[in-house]
Motif scaffolding. Structure first.
Motif, PDB file in Angstrom:
ATOM      1  N   ASN A 150     -10.647  10.446   0.408  1.00 51.11           N
ATOM      2  CA  ASN A 150      -9.521  10.932  -0.376  1.00 51.11           C
ATOM      3  C   ASN A 150      -8.322  10.021  -0.191  1.00 51.11           C
ATOM      4  OD1 ASN A 150     -10.862  13.235  -1.279  1.00 51.11           O
ATOM      5  ND2 ASN A 150     -10.383  14.314   0.596  1.00 51.11           N
ATOM      6  N   TYR A 151      -7.577   9.828  -1.275  1.00 49.66           N
ATOM      7  CA  TYR A 151      -6.341   9.047  -1.219  1.00 49.66           C
ATOM      8  C   TYR A 151      -5.206   9.909  -1.714  1.00 49.66           C
ATOM      9  CZ  TYR A 151      -9.409   5.142  -0.452  1.00 49.66           C
ATOM     10  OH  TYR A 151     -10.345   4.313   0.079  1.00 49.66           O
ATOM     11  N   TRP A 152      -4.010   9.636  -1.220  1.00 46.57           N
ATOM     12  CA  TRP A 152      -2.821  10.420  -1.540  1.00 46.57           C
ATOM     13  C   TRP A 152      -1.811   9.552  -2.253  1.00 46.57           C
ATOM     14  CZ3 TRP A 152      -3.047  15.494  -0.156  1.00 46.57           C
ATOM     15  CH2 TRP A 152      -4.045  15.840   0.743  1.00 46.57           C
ATOM     16  N   ARG A 153      -1.109  10.132  -3.211  1.00 52.89           N
ATOM     17  CA  ARG A 153       0.000   9.460  -3.867  1.00 52.89           C
ATOM     18  C   ARG A 153       1.249  10.265  -3.562  1.00 52.89           C
ATOM     19  NH1 ARG A 153       2.214  11.078  -8.331  1.00 52.89           N
ATOM     20  NH2 ARG A 153       3.793   9.770  -9.246  1.00 52.89           N
ATOM     21  N   VAL A 172       4.313   1.033  -5.249  1.00 58.40           N
ATOM     22  CA  VAL A 172       4.759   0.670  -6.594  1.00 58.40           C
ATOM     23  C   VAL A 172       6.185   1.156  -6.796  1.00 58.40           C
ATOM     24  CG1 VAL A 172       2.441   0.683  -7.600  1.00 58.40           C
ATOM     25  CG2 VAL A 172       3.788   2.764  -7.589  1.00 58.40           C
ATOM     26  N   THR A 173       6.887   0.547  -7.724  1.00 56.62           N
ATOM     27  CA  THR A 173       8.259   0.965  -8.004  1.00 56.62           C
ATOM     28  C   THR A 173       8.450   1.408  -9.450  1.00 56.62           C
ATOM     29  OG1 THR A 173       8.878  -1.328  -8.468  1.00 56.62           O
ATOM     30  CG2 THR A 173       9.256  -0.516  -6.222  1.00 56.62           C
ATOM     31  N   ASP A 174       7.444   1.256 -10.296  1.00 60.15           N
ATOM     32  CA  ASP A 174       7.612   1.596 -11.699  1.00 60.15           C
ATOM     33  C   ASP A 174       6.532   2.581 -12.123  1.00 60.15           C
ATOM     34  OD1 ASP A 174       8.774   1.324 -14.262  1.00 60.15           O
ATOM     35  OD2 ASP A 174       7.206  -0.091 -14.849  1.00 60.15           O
ATOM     36  N   PRO A 175       6.801   3.703 -12.690  1.00 62.10           N
ATOM     37  CA  PRO A 175       8.104   4.119 -13.179  1.00 62.10           C
ATOM     38  C   PRO A 175       9.003   4.727 -12.097  1.00 62.10           C
ATOM     39  CG  PRO A 175       6.482   5.773 -13.751  1.00 62.10           C
ATOM     40  CD  PRO A 175       5.745   4.648 -13.042  1.00 62.10           C
ATOM     41  N   TRP A 176       8.483   5.010 -10.906  1.00 63.55           N
ATOM     42  CA  TRP A 176       9.296   5.497  -9.792  1.00 63.55           C
ATOM     43  C   TRP A 176       8.647   5.000  -8.503  1.00 63.55           C
ATOM     44  CZ3 TRP A 176       6.758   8.866 -13.168  1.00 63.55           C
ATOM     45  CH2 TRP A 176       5.536   9.334 -12.716  1.00 63.55           C
ATOM     46  N   PRO A 177       9.415   4.915  -7.407  1.00 60.32           N
ATOM     47  CA  PRO A 177       8.813   4.473  -6.133  1.00 60.32           C
ATOM     48  C   PRO A 177       7.733   5.447  -5.674  1.00 60.32           C
ATOM     49  CG  PRO A 177      11.204   4.399  -6.014  1.00 60.32           C
ATOM     50  CD  PRO A 177      10.854   5.124  -7.288  1.00 60.32           C
ATOM     51  N   ALA A 178       6.582   4.903  -5.315  1.00 56.80           N
ATOM     52  CA  ALA A 178       5.473   5.722  -4.837  1.00 56.80           C
ATOM     53  C   ALA A 178       4.618   4.895  -3.891  1.00 56.80           C
ATOM     54  CB  ALA A 178       4.626   6.229  -6.003  1.00 56.80           C
ATOM     55  N   ALA A 179       3.903   5.585  -3.026  1.00 63.15           N
ATOM     56  CA  ALA A 179       2.952   4.933  -2.125  1.00 63.15           C
ATOM     57  C   ALA A 179       1.609   5.616  -2.290  1.00 63.15           C
ATOM     58  CB  ALA A 179       3.411   5.035  -0.682  1.00 63.15           C
ATOM     59  N   TYR A 180       0.562   4.832  -2.291  1.00 58.09           N
ATOM     60  CA  TYR A 180      -0.802   5.336  -2.342  1.00 58.09           C
ATOM     61  C   TYR A 180      -1.446   5.010  -1.010  1.00 58.09           C
ATOM     62  CZ  TYR A 180      -0.042   5.566  -7.357  1.00 58.09           C
ATOM     63  OH  TYR A 180       0.455   5.853  -8.608  1.00 58.09           O
ATOM     64  N   GLY A 181      -2.039   6.010  -0.367  1.00 58.59           N
ATOM     65  CA  GLY A 181      -2.623   5.750   0.939  1.00 58.59           C
ATOM     66  C   GLY A 181      -3.649   6.784   1.334  1.00 58.59           C
ATOM     67  N   SER A 182      -4.272   6.523   2.453  1.00 58.13           N
ATOM     68  CA  SER A 182      -5.297   7.403   2.994  1.00 58.13           C
ATOM     69  C   SER A 182      -4.653   8.511   3.821  1.00 58.13           C
ATOM     70  CB  SER A 182      -6.245   6.588   3.871  1.00 58.13           C
ATOM     71  OG  SER A 182      -5.529   6.087   4.990  1.00 58.13           O
ATOM     72  N   ALA A 183      -5.466   9.404   4.329  1.00 60.88           N
ATOM     73  CA  ALA A 183      -4.968  10.457   5.209  1.00 60.88           C
ATOM     74  C   ALA A 183      -4.326   9.842   6.459  1.00 60.88           C
ATOM     75  CB  ALA A 183      -6.095  11.404   5.594  1.00 60.88           C
ATOM     76  N   GLU A 184      -4.870   8.714   6.915  1.00 52.99           N
ATOM     77  CA  GLU A 184      -4.284   8.006   8.056  1.00 52.99           C
ATOM     78  C   GLU A 184      -2.831   7.625   7.758  1.00 52.99           C
ATOM     79  OE1 GLU A 184      -5.272   4.075  10.783  1.00 52.99           O
ATOM     80  OE2 GLU A 184      -6.015   4.163   8.735  1.00 52.99           O
TER      81      GLU A 184
END
Length: 53
Positions: free
Chosen positions: A2-5, A26-38
């Protein structure tokens, strides 16, 4: 796996970029991070952690 945004404050991007389990930021269209449960566990342990909706 599973990955989280998660949406971030712009000031949080440099913090999360160095955490384990980061897949992408990513910064467009808004700042976000995609990552694992870790990533999410490591980020939640950071001083000043906040989760934006």
């Amino acid at each position: 796996m599973n990955y989280w945004r998660r949406t971030l404050g712009e000031d949080q991007l440099p913090i999360v970029a160095d955490l384990p389990g980061v897949i992408a930021t990513v910064t467009d269209p808004w700042p976000a991070a995609y990552g694992s449960a870790e990533f999410l566990r490591a980020w939640a342990q950071q001083p000043g952690f906040r989760l934006l909706k």
